[in-house]
Structure formats: structure tokens, C-alpha cells
Design an enzyme around this catalytic site. Sequence first.
Site, short mmCIF file in Angstrom:
data_model
loop_
_atom_site.label_atom_id
_atom_site.label_comp_id
_atom_site.label_asym_id
_atom_site.label_seq_id
_atom_site.Cartn_x
_atom_site.Cartn_y
_atom_site.Cartn_z
N SER A 1 -3.22 -47.61 -8.99
CA SER A 1 -2.39 -46.39 -9.00
C SER A 1 -0.93 -46.79 -8.79
CB SER A 1 -2.81 -45.45 -7.87
OG SER A 1 -1.78 -44.52 -7.63
N HIS B 1 -3.17 -46.26 -13.47
CA HIS B 1 -3.45 -44.88 -13.05
C HIS B 1 -2.15 -44.22 -12.61
CE1 HIS B 1 -6.09 -41.71 -11.40
NE2 HIS B 1 -5.26 -41.67 -10.38
N ASP C 1 -0.39 -41.02 -10.97
CA ASP C 1 -0.64 -39.83 -10.14
C ASP C 1 0.51 -38.85 -10.31
OD1 ASP C 1 -2.17 -42.00 -7.85
OD2 ASP C 1 -3.13 -40.34 -8.91
N MET D 1 2.16 -35.39 -9.70
CA MET D 1 2.05 -34.32 -8.71
C MET D 1 3.25 -33.38 -8.85
SD MET D 1 0.91 -36.51 -5.39
CE MET D 1 -0.15 -37.96 -5.57
N HIS E 1 -3.53 -38.86 -14.25
CA HIS E 1 -4.24 -37.95 -13.35
C HIS E 1 -3.30 -36.80 -13.03
CE1 HIS E 1 -5.94 -37.44 -8.98
NE2 HIS E 1 -6.12 -36.37 -9.71
N MET F 1 -2.30 -33.80 -11.17
CA MET F 1 -2.49 -32.95 -9.99
C MET F 1 -1.41 -31.87 -10.06
SD MET F 1 -3.21 -35.98 -7.26
CE MET F 1 -2.48 -37.23 -8.33
N MET G 1 -12.47 -37.27 -6.43
CA MET G 1 -11.49 -37.56 -5.38
C MET G 1 -12.23 -37.89 -4.09
SD MET G 1 -8.65 -37.44 -6.82
CE MET G 1 -7.71 -37.78 -5.33
N GLY H 1 -2.87 -35.89 -3.16
CA GLY H 1 -1.48 -35.66 -2.75
C GLY H 1 -0.79 -36.90 -2.22
N ASP I 1 -11.31 -42.10 -6.67
CA ASP I 1 -9.88 -42.18 -6.42
C ASP I 1 -9.54 -41.79 -4.98
OD1 ASP I 1 -7.09 -40.52 -8.13
OD2 ASP I 1 -7.17 -42.04 -6.56
C1 DX5 Z 1 -3.99 -39.33 -4.34
C2 DX5 Z 1 -4.00 -40.08 -5.66
C3 DX5 Z 1 -4.67 -41.42 -5.54
C4 DX5 Z 1 -3.97 -42.32 -4.59
C5 DX5 Z 1 -4.84 -43.50 -4.30
O1 DX5 Z 1 -3.69 -37.99 -4.60
O2 DX5 Z 1 -4.69 -39.36 -6.64
O3 DX5 Z 1 -4.71 -42.05 -6.83
O4 DX5 Z 1 -2.75 -42.75 -5.15
O5 DX5 Z 1 -4.18 -44.21 -3.32
P1 DX5 Z 1 -4.97 -45.15 -2.31
O6 DX5 Z 1 -5.73 -46.11 -3.20
O7 DX5 Z 1 -3.87 -45.78 -1.55
O8 DX5 Z 1 -5.86 -44.26 -1.51
ZN ZN Z 2 -5.07 -40.37 -8.71
#
Ligand code: DX5
Ligand code: ZN
Length: 218
Positions: free
Chosen positions: A9, A34, A36, A38, A67, A69, A142, A147, A180
Site C-alpha cells: 500500500s 495498492h 488507498d 480516501m 481501493h 474508500m 478489510m 482510514g 487489507d
Molecule cells: C486502510 C487501508 C490499508 C492500509 C494498510 O484504510 O485500506 O490499505 O493502508 O496499512 P497497514 O498494512 O499498515 O495496516
Molecule cells: Zn487499502
Amino acid sequence: MNEHIVAPSVLSLDYTHLKEQVRGLNESNAKWLHFDVMDGHFVPNITFGPIILHTFDQMSDLFMDVHLMISDPEKYIPDFIKAGADGITFHTEAVGNDIEHIRKIIDDLHAQSIKAGFVVKPKTDIKQFEPLLPIVDYILIMSVEPGFGGQKFMPDQLEKVRWLDAKRQEKGLSFRIEIDGGINETTAKEAYAAGCDTLVAGSYVFKADIAKQVDSIL
Ligand code: DX5
Ligand code: ZN
């Protein structure tokens, strides 16, 4: 059985050394990146949009796993496709867990040759989406509240993985099961044992030598 894939990520990479970090990812055994995304509305954090995805797409040939969110994912999907997304997962909760609405978004993504899947938050039941299993390329579970990176793995989420894996075998399907949040050397083993084949890892991958960290959870 799908080959194991690690999807670092990029939320957790060191942006003060962006070029070196991306080189490290390209030279590692990671097959996906990946992203993220948001919006500060669907989740209480804001990260990056299509411009940053495009930057990574210019720097890496890895599969760009986006991904979302975000609320109203359909509104922004075209921009992420233009920016280089190869696969897009969106949250079922963002479209009211409405099966036909989710199906429409997946069909639209397939019509543009984009791999498509949905994501569920820890509190969202997975079994309600059984009718969608034949059409998805992957499902993202998840194992933290979405977040933020660096949170603690939620082992109860593996129950969803076991259910999905059983359904996949029962129906002869080949969708990937991606997980994830909180993935490290220990939880990776638990995730693979439950039926995952695709692991997202952020803080674990970027806290030391990228290639070594990736190999330790492959
Ligand atoms: C959280 C993200 C994850 C996160 C994973 O909302 O969707 O992808 O970045 O981070 P780690 O691997 O540090 O838990
Ligand atoms: Zn993610």
C-alpha cells in the site's frame, strides 16, 4: 488456486524518497501496487486522487490496484481509469450494499477491461453478496477499520475469508481474495491459511528493506 500476490500500500511509503521507494517496489517480487484513495467523507482521512495514481503509473509497470474508500465511487471511477487503474475495488457500503447497483458498477468496469471487485468494512456481512461471486475478479476484506495504515489486524475477519474460499471451491470460481490491514509476517500466514491469495501491506513493507519485507510475506 491463485498464486500468492503481495500488494504494497503506497499510503505508507516514504514520500521524501519517492523515486527510490518506487524503484525498490519495481525491483521487489510485489506484483501489484495498492492505492488507498480516501475522501475525508466515507472515511475520516484524506489521501490522494488520480493525479498521484498517474504519477505512479508513469514510474511502474506493476498492476495498479485502486481501493476507493470514497462516497459516490461511480462519479470518480472514470478519472481513475484515465489515470491508469488496472483494478478497482469500491465499498459496498458506499452504494448502500445494493446488489444490483454493485453489479452495474462491476459490469461497467468490465466493459472498459478493468478488473473489478468490491470491499466490505469489518462490520459488513459478506454473505449477502453471494449472488455477485460469479462476476467479480476479486473481493477485498478489510481487516482494520478503513482510514489509516498501521492498525492492528482483526482476526475475526478471517471468518469471511473462510466463507468466501469455501464458496469459491463449491462453485468452481477463481476470484481472488484480498485482505487489507495489519498484515505482517504472522498475520500473513493466518490470512493464507484462511484462503487469501492477495495481501495488502503498508507499514510492514515500508518499515525495512522493501524486497525483503515483500518476500517475507509471499
Ligand atoms: C486502510 C487501508 C490499508 C492500509 C494498510 O484504510 O485500506 O490499505 O493502508 O496499512 P497497514 O498494512 O499498515 O495496516
Ligand atoms: Zn487499502
